[in-house]
Write a protein that holds these residues in place. Structure first.
Motif, PDB file in Angstrom:
ATOM      1  N   UNK A 140     -12.936   4.354  -3.909  1.00  0.00           N
ATOM      2  CA  UNK A 140     -11.883   4.682  -2.954  1.00  0.00           C
ATOM      3  C   UNK A 140     -11.546   6.164  -3.013  1.00  0.00           C
ATOM      4  N   UNK A 141     -11.127   6.704  -1.880  1.00  0.00           N
ATOM      5  CA  UNK A 141     -10.622   8.075  -1.863  1.00  0.00           C
ATOM      6  C   UNK A 141      -9.245   8.117  -2.527  1.00  0.00           C
ATOM      7  N   UNK A 142      -8.763   9.331  -2.785  1.00  0.00           N
ATOM      8  CA  UNK A 142      -7.451   9.457  -3.382  1.00  0.00           C
ATOM      9  C   UNK A 142      -6.358   8.846  -2.521  1.00  0.00           C
ATOM     10  N   UNK A 143      -6.441   9.071  -1.206  1.00  0.00           N
ATOM     11  CA  UNK A 143      -5.445   8.495  -0.309  1.00  0.00           C
ATOM     12  C   UNK A 143      -5.496   6.979  -0.297  1.00  0.00           C
ATOM     13  N   UNK A 144      -6.697   6.426  -0.350  1.00  0.00           N
ATOM     14  CA  UNK A 144      -6.838   4.964  -0.394  1.00  0.00           C
ATOM     15  C   UNK A 144      -6.291   4.405  -1.705  1.00  0.00           C
ATOM     16  N   UNK A 145      -6.565   5.082  -2.819  1.00  0.00           N
ATOM     17  CA  UNK A 145      -6.024   4.630  -4.107  1.00  0.00           C
ATOM     18  C   UNK A 145      -4.499   4.602  -4.066  1.00  0.00           C
ATOM     19  N   UNK A 146      -3.900   5.641  -3.480  1.00  0.00           N
ATOM     20  CA  UNK A 146      -2.442   5.682  -3.449  1.00  0.00           C
ATOM     21  C   UNK A 146      -1.885   4.594  -2.539  1.00  0.00           C
ATOM     22  N   UNK A 147      -2.575   4.279  -1.459  1.00  0.00           N
ATOM     23  CA  UNK A 147      -2.118   3.193  -0.589  1.00  0.00           C
ATOM     24  C   UNK A 147      -2.219   1.843  -1.301  1.00  0.00           C
ATOM     25  N   UNK A 148      -3.263   1.659  -2.106  1.00  0.00           N
ATOM     26  CA  UNK A 148      -3.355   0.437  -2.921  1.00  0.00           C
ATOM     27  C   UNK A 148      -2.203   0.401  -3.925  1.00  0.00           C
ATOM     28  N   UNK A 149      -1.888   1.553  -4.525  1.00  0.00           N
ATOM     29  CA  UNK A 149      -0.790   1.606  -5.494  1.00  0.00           C
ATOM     30  C   UNK A 149       0.540   1.238  -4.836  1.00  0.00           C
ATOM     31  N   UNK A 150       0.737   1.668  -3.593  1.00  0.00           N
ATOM     32  CA  UNK A 150       1.959   1.304  -2.870  1.00  0.00           C
ATOM     33  C   UNK A 150       1.979  -0.200  -2.617  1.00  0.00           C
ATOM     34  N   UNK A 151       0.856  -0.748  -2.171  1.00  0.00           N
ATOM     35  CA  UNK A 151       0.778  -2.191  -1.919  1.00  0.00           C
ATOM     36  C   UNK A 151       1.023  -2.973  -3.206  1.00  0.00           C
ATOM     37  N   UNK A 152       0.490  -2.466  -4.319  1.00  0.00           N
ATOM     38  CA  UNK A 152       0.696  -3.136  -5.615  1.00  0.00           C
ATOM     39  C   UNK A 152       2.176  -3.173  -5.981  1.00  0.00           C
ATOM     40  N   UNK A 153       2.876  -2.067  -5.777  1.00  0.00           N
ATOM     41  CA  UNK A 153       4.311  -2.046  -6.076  1.00  0.00           C
ATOM     42  C   UNK A 153       5.069  -3.004  -5.163  1.00  0.00           C
ATOM     43  N   UNK A 154       4.706  -3.046  -3.895  1.00  0.00           N
ATOM     44  CA  UNK A 154       5.384  -3.923  -2.940  1.00  0.00           C
ATOM     45  C   UNK A 154       5.133  -5.400  -3.241  1.00  0.00           C
ATOM     46  N   UNK A 155       4.010  -5.696  -3.882  1.00  0.00           N
ATOM     47  CA  UNK A 155       3.672  -7.092  -4.174  1.00  0.00           C
ATOM     48  C   UNK A 155       4.681  -7.762  -5.097  1.00  0.00           C
ATOM     49  N   UNK A 156       5.450  -6.958  -5.832  1.00  0.00           N
ATOM     50  CA  UNK A 156       6.467  -7.507  -6.734  1.00  0.00           C
ATOM     51  C   UNK A 156       7.805  -7.713  -6.033  1.00  0.00           C
ATOM     52  N   UNK A 157       7.845  -7.473  -4.712  1.00  0.00           N
ATOM     53  CA  UNK A 157       9.072  -7.640  -3.910  1.00  0.00           C
ATOM     54  C   UNK A 157      10.252  -6.899  -4.534  1.00  0.00           C
ATOM     55  N   UNK A 158      10.103  -5.586  -4.743  1.00  0.00           N
ATOM     56  CA  UNK A 158      11.156  -4.835  -5.426  1.00  0.00           C
ATOM     57  C   UNK A 158      12.391  -4.645  -4.553  1.00  0.00           C
ATOM     58  N   UNK A 159      13.515  -4.404  -5.218  1.00  0.00           N
ATOM     59  CA  UNK A 159      14.765  -4.133  -4.504  1.00  0.00           C
ATOM     60  C   UNK A 159      14.831  -2.691  -4.034  1.00  0.00           C
ATOM     61  N   UNK A 160      14.116  -1.813  -4.734  1.00  0.00           N
ATOM     62  CA  UNK A 160      14.079  -0.401  -4.365  1.00  0.00           C
ATOM     63  C   UNK A 160      12.709   0.145  -4.749  1.00  0.00           C
ATOM     64  N   UNK A 161      12.225   1.105  -3.948  1.00  0.00           N
ATOM     65  CA  UNK A 161      10.948   1.748  -4.234  1.00  0.00           C
ATOM     66  C   UNK A 161      11.190   3.191  -4.646  1.00  0.00           C
ATOM     67  N   UNK A 162      10.616   3.581  -5.794  1.00  0.00           N
ATOM     68  CA  UNK A 162      10.688   4.948  -6.296  1.00  0.00           C
ATOM     69  C   UNK A 162       9.315   5.595  -6.153  1.00  0.00           C
ATOM     70  N   UNK A 163       9.281   6.787  -5.569  1.00  0.00           N
ATOM     71  CA  UNK A 163       8.016   7.514  -5.374  1.00  0.00           C
ATOM     72  C   UNK A 163       8.118   8.852  -6.092  1.00  0.00           C
ATOM     73  N   UNK A 164       7.218   9.088  -7.054  1.00  0.00           N
ATOM     74  CA  UNK A 164       7.225  10.340  -7.803  1.00  0.00           C
ATOM     75  C   UNK A 164       6.102  11.251  -7.295  1.00  0.00           C
ATOM     76  N   UNK A 165       6.438  12.117  -6.353  1.00  0.00           N
ATOM     77  CA  UNK A 165       5.482  13.043  -5.744  1.00  0.00           C
ATOM     78  C   UNK A 165       4.164  12.341  -5.406  1.00  0.00           C
ATOM     79  N   UNK A 166       4.221  11.336  -4.530  1.00  0.00           N
ATOM     80  CA  UNK A 166       3.054  10.477  -4.297  1.00  0.00           C
ATOM     81  C   UNK A 166       1.876  11.167  -3.628  1.00  0.00           C
ATOM     82  N   UNK A 167       2.076  12.369  -3.071  1.00  0.00           N
ATOM     83  CA  UNK A 167       0.958  13.050  -2.404  1.00  0.00           C
ATOM     84  C   UNK A 167       0.486  14.285  -3.156  1.00  0.00           C
TER      85      UNK A 167
END
Length: 255
Positions: A151-178
């Motif tokens: 995967x490209x870097x952008x694709x990896x980060x999109x998978x990482x976002x999907x992975x975080x969302x899979x836990x149905x979080x109450x809030x999402x924290x992004x630490x300089x994601x780009x």
């Protein structure tokens, strides 16, 4: 947008005797997008890590959805929770890092279902079905069986976002994601974050993407020397800062 979901009061944090956070106060409403900007070393990432107790506080307290994070009140004193109880709290807080942190031996799909299946004990079939929907939502349905190295870097980060969302979080924290992405890949990650914001996801985003903050944030906070010096609507803070250090920082990044 209604109700406070994140509240931090008087957050202090030192590393090797150096005070990185100097009494930070923060409040975020349900469904709000807050972008945190500031020069390197101002304490932005440390603040984010304190919110989900990846870093223990030296002083102060954090509540998320009415629950004290990392501590419990005993006999009028805050006592740090055992690690297993902290991990249980952290399940409710999605975190997306600069460098993806995907498991290299797992496919995109397997990375996403790992948390729900092993931590939440969700049936594998339902976790897969939800992971497939999440992959589609970040534009990667066809890459479900790809490994991170494919995967490209952008694709990896999109998978990482999907992975975080899979836990149905109450809030999402992004630490300089780009920040770790090549310039041509930044847009695809920001597009996913724009869609999340539009869907009403509560987001706290540490970023250097001024354009994204101006367009998407309900409020921006500018940190300098471990303090929030300015906070408010992007149009006000970015155009008319009152703090001299904030004006200097914005003059450099907007030049």
């Amino acid at each position: 947008m209604s109700g406070t979901i994140v509240k931090a009061i008087n957050i202090h944090k030192k590393f090797a005797g150096r005070e990185v956070l100097r009494g930070v106060d923060l409040e975020v409403r349900n469904g709000e997008v807050l972008c945190i900007l500031g020069p390197s070393g101002s304490g932005k990432s440390t603040l984010l890590r304190c919110l989900n107790h990846l870093e223990a506080l030296d002083d102060g307290v954090v509540w998320i959805d009415g629950q004290i994070i990392g501590y419990e009140l005993r006999d009028g004193t805050l006592k740090e929770l055992p690690a297993r109880k902290v991990r249980r709290q952290q399940r409710e807080i999605g975190m997306v890092f600069q460098h993806f942190n995907l498991f290299p031996h797992m496919t995109a799909l397997e990375n996403i279902i790992e948390g729900p299946v092993t931590v939440r004990r969700e049936p594998r079939a339902s976790a897969i079905a939800r992971a497939e929907k999440l992959l589609a939502s970040v534009g990667l349905a066809e890459r479900r069986d790809a490994y991170p190295a494919q995967l490209s870097g952008g694709q990896k980060q999109r998978v990482a976002i999907a992975r975080a969302l899979a836990m149905s979080p109450k809030v999402m924290l992004f630490d300089e994601p780009t920040s770790a992405l090549d310039p041509e890949l930044v847009g695809e990650v920001l597009d996913v974050m724009r869609a999340l914001a539009a869907s009403g996801t509560t987001m706290i985003v540490v970023t250097h993407e001024i354009g994204f903050a101006r367009e998407v944030a309900d409020r921006v906070a500018i940190m300098v020397d471990g303090e929030i010096r300015e906070m408010g609507p992007p149009a006000d803070v970015l155009a008319n800062p009152t703090d001299a250090r904030v004006r200097s920082f914005l003059a450099r990044v907007l030049a």
